[in-house]
Design an enzyme around this catalytic site. Structure first.
Site, short mmCIF file in Angstrom:
data_model
loop_
_atom_site.label_atom_id
_atom_site.label_comp_id
_atom_site.label_asym_id
_atom_site.label_seq_id
_atom_site.Cartn_x
_atom_site.Cartn_y
_atom_site.Cartn_z
CB SER A 61 15.23 34.17 46.92
OG SER A 61 13.92 34.42 47.38
CE LYS A 81 11.82 36.77 45.40
NZ LYS A 81 11.78 36.20 46.75
CB SER A 113 13.43 35.32 50.44
OG SER A 113 14.17 34.18 50.14
N1 GLN Z 1 16.99 30.54 51.84
C1 GLN Z 1 15.72 29.91 52.04
C2 GLN Z 1 15.47 28.86 50.98
O1 GLN Z 1 16.28 28.74 50.11
C3 GLN Z 1 14.62 30.92 52.04
C4 GLN Z 1 14.21 31.39 50.71
C5 GLN Z 1 13.00 32.25 50.70
O2 GLN Z 1 12.60 32.80 51.73
N2 GLN Z 1 12.36 32.29 49.55
O3 GLN Z 1 14.51 28.16 51.00
#
Ligand code: GLN
Length: 456
Positions: free
Chosen positions: A131, A56, A155
């Protein structure tokens, strides 16, 4: 695609040939947008030995660009390896390509990256989740053997569920965060996205362990490897949270009920529990996460980090750099986080959110008095179409099943169990006790074999 377990047994020559074919395949599937950048010659050369793992774009790889999917970091070159990258290399793996993500890991759909969106490989009109959408899409489409993602509020697990692969979030403190760009430091954890549960255990073993460079990494806990001790035949008590499931779509409810039945048939005991309303999880999470993000992202000011937009004076330089470098969602969260930390609102929002966080932990603790694991959906629906979230709040509500796990610091794993009527994958997650990854993976092995999921 070969599994990670198989790849670790290949000879250097076989690996070199495999990587050549993989590079070709990645280049032939550019429109999927799984990788943020096609592999450059330097990257391929620097990745010449070892099993290729997709990474990532918020994890530092020495001498590679790292941008967190943001314009503000375009051109930033990592000056060192994150600890997880060193660990991969020590275990005979090598980073291979940076995968796309929501800007600064803030999102649930991989629509907010400055590189553009990633498509869901099962249905290109749908989001891959976020994400870590690029990592999940790469693994699900055979463009990576395995990948690393990060999970602050879901995410890793949610994109794995949307794309039909396995995603695992370790206990907070198990995996070093050193060299991983921080979003919300008390919630972030790095973990594996893989084709199956055993590979997730192998990759988890590789990246976990105490790191003195990360003061939040757990020092005094057992780090016995889980993969060599996997046991799918252990009979476990698994809790289901009855008031959680009400908010899921019919397809997910149906898959959930069927899975419970298969787990019972496999000899596990199911117990029924209730928990605090998930809306409170969402409120607590979005206060804590944005508060920490507002502090963590302050460093991207164009002076030390990030692209500078030169203004008339220092203040203008800060303002122009941030307003042109950060996307809308990131700016919104920085403002929200600054607001909840500001004097006069700190007690009303931030302290209150921390209290709710404690209550969520207590809720889990009381369930774990009677159960080894918890089974829950990963998301209330399968992958939605692009542009379905009309407001940020709608997107935040898709995180109802994942964020409590981060607030409580627990390990969890998302496993594909079925497809919905349109053929989209449905993932369910098992949640474990803190530091009990062994039982989590044992349960996940059993879950995987009893649902016998077939990819579309
Ligand atoms: N959707 C959640 C957020 O926007 C989780 C994102 C993540 O785990 N990085 O904060």
């Amino acid at each position: 695609m070969i599994t990670l377990k198989e790849a670790l047994c290949l000879s250097a020559d076989e690996l070199a040939k495999f990587k050549e074919e993989l590079t070709q395949k990645i280049n032939d599937n550019k429109e999927l947008g799984a990788y943020v950048e096609q592999l450059t010659n330097t990257q391929i050369k620097s990745a010449s030995t070892g099993v290729p793992i997709a990474i990532k774009d918020n994890i530092n790889i020495l001498n590679w660009d790292m941008t967190c999917g943001s314009k503000i970091l375009k051109g930033y070159v990592a000056p060192y390896n994150a600890t997880v990258i060193n660990k991969l290399q020590e275990a005979g793996c090598t980073p291979f390509g940076r995968t796309n993500m929501d800007e600064f890991a803030m999102g649930s759909s991989t629509e907010s990256s400055c590189y553009g969106k990633t498509l869901n490989p099962v249905d290109n009109t749908k989001v891959p989740g976020g994400s870590s959408g690029g990592s999940a899409a790469a693994v699900a489409s055979g463009l990576a053997i395995a990948a690393l993602g990060t999970d602050t509020g879901g995410s890793i697990r949610q994109p794995a569920a949307y794309c039909g692969c396995v995603g695992m979030k370790p206990t907070y403190g198990r995996v070093s965060r050193y060299g991983i760009a921080a979003y919300s430091s008390s919630l972030d954890q790095c973990g594996p996205i893989t084709q199956n549960v055993e590979d997730a255990a192998i990759l988890y073993d590789i990246i976990s362990g105490h790191d003195e460079k990360d003061s939040t990494s757990a020092g005094d806990v057992d780090y016995s490897p889980v993969a060599p001790n996997l046991n799918a035949n252990k009979k476990l008590t698994i809790a289901v949270i009855d008031n959680f499931i009400e908010e899921a779509s019919e397809d997910i409810k149906e898959a959930f009920e069927k899975t419970i039945k298969s787990l019972e048939d496999a000899g596990h005991t199911i117990v029924h529990k209730n928990m605090m309303d998930t809306k409170k999880h969402v409120s607590s999470y979005y206060v804590v996460a944005t508060a920490e993000a507002s502090a963590n992202l302050a460093r991207y000011d164009g002076i030390r980090f990030g692209n500078r937009v030169e203004g008339a004076g220092l203040k203008e330089t800060y303002i122009d750099t941030k307003s042109q470098g950060f996307g809308d969602e990131v700016q919104k969260r920085i403002m929200l986080g600054t607001f909840v930390l500001s004097s006069g609102y700190y007690d009303a929002y931030y302290i209150k959110a921390q209290k709710v966080r404690h209550l969520i932990k207590d809720d889990f603790e009381s369930i774990f008095k009677d159960a080894n694991l918890i089974l829950s959906p990963v998301a209330p629906t399968t992958a939605p179409k692009f542009g379905s979230f009309k407001t940020s709040l709608e997107m935040y509500l898709s995180d109802i099943y994942t964020i409590s796990v981060n607030l409580a610091g627990l390990p969890a794993i998302s496993v594909p169990v079925a497809n919905d009527k349109d053929g989209m994958p449905i993932g369910l997650q098992l949640i474990g006790k803190a530091y009990d990854e062994q039982t989590l993976f044992d349960g996940a092995m059993s879950l995987e074999s009893c649902v016998n999921y077939k990819k579309n």
